[in-house]
Design a protein around this motif. Sequence first.
Motif, PDB file in Angstrom:
ATOM      1  N   TYR A 167       0.840  -1.187   0.000  1.00 20.48           N
ATOM      2  CA  TYR A 167       0.000   0.000   0.000  1.00 20.48           C
ATOM      3  C   TYR A 167       0.873   1.235   0.000  1.00 20.48           C
ATOM      4  O   TYR A 167       1.958   1.249   0.587  1.00 20.48           O
ATOM      5  CB  TYR A 167      -0.906   0.039   1.246  1.00 20.48           C
ATOM      6  N   GLY A 202      -4.763   8.888   1.633  1.00 23.47           N
ATOM      7  CA  GLY A 202      -5.128   7.704   2.414  1.00 23.47           C
ATOM      8  C   GLY A 202      -4.260   6.532   2.015  1.00 23.47           C
ATOM      9  O   GLY A 202      -3.151   6.691   1.511  1.00 23.47           O
ATOM     10  N   LEU A 203      -4.766   5.338   2.213  1.00 26.00           N
ATOM     11  CA  LEU A 203      -4.029   4.115   1.887  1.00 26.00           C
ATOM     12  C   LEU A 203      -4.470   3.618   0.521  1.00 26.00           C
ATOM     13  O   LEU A 203      -5.604   3.193   0.341  1.00 26.00           O
ATOM     14  CB  LEU A 203      -4.302   3.040   2.934  1.00 26.00           C
ATOM     15  N   PHE A 252      -4.170   0.899  -2.382  1.00 22.02           N
ATOM     16  CA  PHE A 252      -3.751  -0.463  -2.637  1.00 22.02           C
ATOM     17  C   PHE A 252      -2.951  -0.519  -3.925  1.00 22.02           C
ATOM     18  O   PHE A 252      -3.380  -0.007  -4.967  1.00 22.02           O
ATOM     19  CB  PHE A 252      -4.983  -1.365  -2.741  1.00 22.02           C
ATOM     20  N   ALA A 298      -3.894  -9.778  -6.892  1.00 25.46           N
ATOM     21  CA  ALA A 298      -4.764  -8.634  -7.176  1.00 25.46           C
ATOM     22  C   ALA A 298      -3.896  -7.418  -7.432  1.00 25.46           C
ATOM     23  O   ALA A 298      -2.793  -7.293  -6.892  1.00 25.46           O
ATOM     24  CB  ALA A 298      -5.718  -8.364  -6.015  1.00 25.46           C
ATOM     25  N   VAL A 353      -7.263 -12.547   0.408  1.00 22.88           N
ATOM     26  CA  VAL A 353      -8.088 -11.503   1.011  1.00 22.88           C
ATOM     27  C   VAL A 353      -9.422 -12.078   1.438  1.00 22.88           C
ATOM     28  O   VAL A 353     -10.026 -12.867   0.733  1.00 22.88           O
ATOM     29  CB  VAL A 353      -8.323 -10.359   0.010  1.00 22.88           C
ATOM     30  N   ILE A 363     -13.435  -4.286   7.549  1.00 22.31           N
ATOM     31  CA  ILE A 363     -12.506  -4.222   8.677  1.00 22.31           C
ATOM     32  C   ILE A 363     -12.307  -2.768   9.090  1.00 22.31           C
ATOM     33  O   ILE A 363     -12.265  -1.880   8.232  1.00 22.31           O
ATOM     34  CB  ILE A 363     -11.123  -4.808   8.316  1.00 22.31           C
ATOM     35  N   TYR A 381      -9.490  -0.341  10.967  1.00 23.64           N
ATOM     36  CA  TYR A 381      -8.098  -0.261  11.391  1.00 23.64           C
ATOM     37  C   TYR A 381      -7.866   1.055  12.123  1.00 23.64           C
ATOM     38  O   TYR A 381      -8.491   2.073  11.829  1.00 23.64           O
ATOM     39  CB  TYR A 381      -7.152  -0.325  10.187  1.00 23.64           C
ATOM     40  N   PHE A 393      -9.439   3.900   9.874  1.00 22.10           N
ATOM     41  CA  PHE A 393      -9.772   3.566   8.496  1.00 22.10           C
ATOM     42  C   PHE A 393     -10.767   2.414   8.466  1.00 22.10           C
ATOM     43  O   PHE A 393     -10.609   1.441   9.204  1.00 22.10           O
ATOM     44  CB  PHE A 393      -8.526   3.105   7.733  1.00 22.10           C
ATOM     45  N   GLN A 435     -13.749  -5.251   1.440  1.00 20.47           N
ATOM     46  CA  GLN A 435     -13.264  -6.227   0.476  1.00 20.47           C
ATOM     47  C   GLN A 435     -14.343  -6.654  -0.487  1.00 20.47           C
ATOM     48  O   GLN A 435     -15.432  -7.089  -0.098  1.00 20.47           O
ATOM     49  CB  GLN A 435     -12.737  -7.470   1.178  1.00 20.47           C
ATOM     50  N   LYS A 484     -10.548  -6.960  -3.783  1.00 19.17           N
ATOM     51  CA  LYS A 484      -9.353  -6.351  -3.202  1.00 19.17           C
ATOM     52  C   LYS A 484      -9.791  -5.665  -1.912  1.00 19.17           C
ATOM     53  O   LYS A 484     -10.964  -5.310  -1.766  1.00 19.17           O
ATOM     54  CB  LYS A 484      -8.773  -5.270  -4.119  1.00 19.17           C
ATOM     55  N   LEU A 485      -8.845  -5.468  -1.034  1.00 20.06           N
ATOM     56  CA  LEU A 485      -9.169  -4.758   0.209  1.00 20.06           C
ATOM     57  C   LEU A 485      -8.873  -3.278  -0.013  1.00 20.06           C
ATOM     58  O   LEU A 485      -7.718  -2.893  -0.165  1.00 20.06           O
ATOM     59  CB  LEU A 485      -8.339  -5.323   1.361  1.00 20.06           C
ATOM     60  N   ILE A 486      -9.922  -2.478  -0.068  1.00 20.87           N
ATOM     61  CA  ILE A 486      -9.803  -1.060  -0.358  1.00 20.87           C
ATOM     62  C   ILE A 486     -10.073  -0.261   0.904  1.00 20.87           C
ATOM     63  O   ILE A 486     -11.075  -0.488   1.593  1.00 20.87           O
ATOM     64  CB  ILE A 486     -10.814  -0.642  -1.452  1.00 20.87           C
ATOM     65  N   PHE A 487      -9.189   0.692   1.179  1.00 26.02           N
ATOM     66  CA  PHE A 487      -9.306   1.509   2.378  1.00 26.02           C
ATOM     67  C   PHE A 487      -9.982   2.836   2.075  1.00 26.02           C
ATOM     68  O   PHE A 487      -9.790   3.423   1.011  1.00 26.02           O
ATOM     69  CB  PHE A 487      -7.915   1.801   2.955  1.00 26.02           C
ATOM     70  N   GLY A 488     -10.732   3.327   3.050  1.00 25.17           N
ATOM     71  CA  GLY A 488     -11.257   4.672   2.985  1.00 25.17           C
ATOM     72  C   GLY A 488     -10.169   5.679   3.324  1.00 25.17           C
ATOM     73  O   GLY A 488      -9.029   5.314   3.610  1.00 25.17           O
ATOM     74  N   GLN A 489     -10.546   6.962   3.320  1.00 28.81           N
ATOM     75  CA  GLN A 489      -9.557   8.022   3.518  1.00 28.81           C
ATOM     76  C   GLN A 489      -9.131   8.179   4.970  1.00 28.81           C
ATOM     77  O   GLN A 489      -8.095   8.749   5.242  1.00 28.81           O
ATOM     78  CB  GLN A 489     -10.119   9.360   3.025  1.00 28.81           C
TER      79      GLN A 489
END
Lengths: 114, 109
Positions: free
Chosen positions: A35, A42-43, A45, A56, A98, B34, B36, B89, B93, B96-101
């Motif tokens: 990441y 933000g994060l 991917f 992925a 995942v 999830i 975090y 955060f 999923q 893919k595991l996508i994170f918010g801001q």
Amino acid sequence: DSGVTQTPKHLITATGQRVTLRCSPRSGDLSVYWYQQSLDQGLQFLIQYYNGEERAKGNILERFSAQQFPDLHSELNLSSLELGDSALYFCASSVGPVGSGELFFGEGSRLTVL
Amino acid sequence: GESVGLHLPTLSVQEGDNSIINCAYSNSASDYFIWYKQESGKGPQFIIDIRSNMDKRQGQRVTVLLNKTVKHLSLQIAATQPGDSAVYFCAVQGGKLIFGQGTELSVKP
């Protein structure tokens, strides 16, 4: 301590250069994720590997590449670096693909491109 | 593709109050969620997760609520403490595991 090890912790380099970031996952984890964390983004991917195979792909630039080796450690290669590549790069690992459990994050590699 | 958004980039609460952090996602096929916590200078740390076959899950002082109808996720922290100050955060999923801001939580003593 998450058990995920990233090196180097800090890296300062110049535009146009190439760097390699290294990640050792937690013992027993087969998945590795990369990441990018910028100040306003933000994060993000980048990419995931599971047991050596790409699983992925996210918004990874063509100048960036990664691989996971037979011993399960992973490297993220960043080339032709630009100022905008300055960011924290996190590696995470999980037992399976995942959705099969939480991700464990390393402490990150802070890249500064001057 | 999946997009994940948070309603507030910052949240300030009084010590001892309850905190609620919200998250919205776009992909109705998302099946795993999830939360975090990221403290300054550290990597994100798992707090709690929930699968799409549930609408509520409780941990120690934390509760996650999932509303699949409106594609909304929230994290509730009870009796917020100074040590809870961090960026939170949500991650979603759907392949893919996508994170918010992220929402930065500040706890006032």
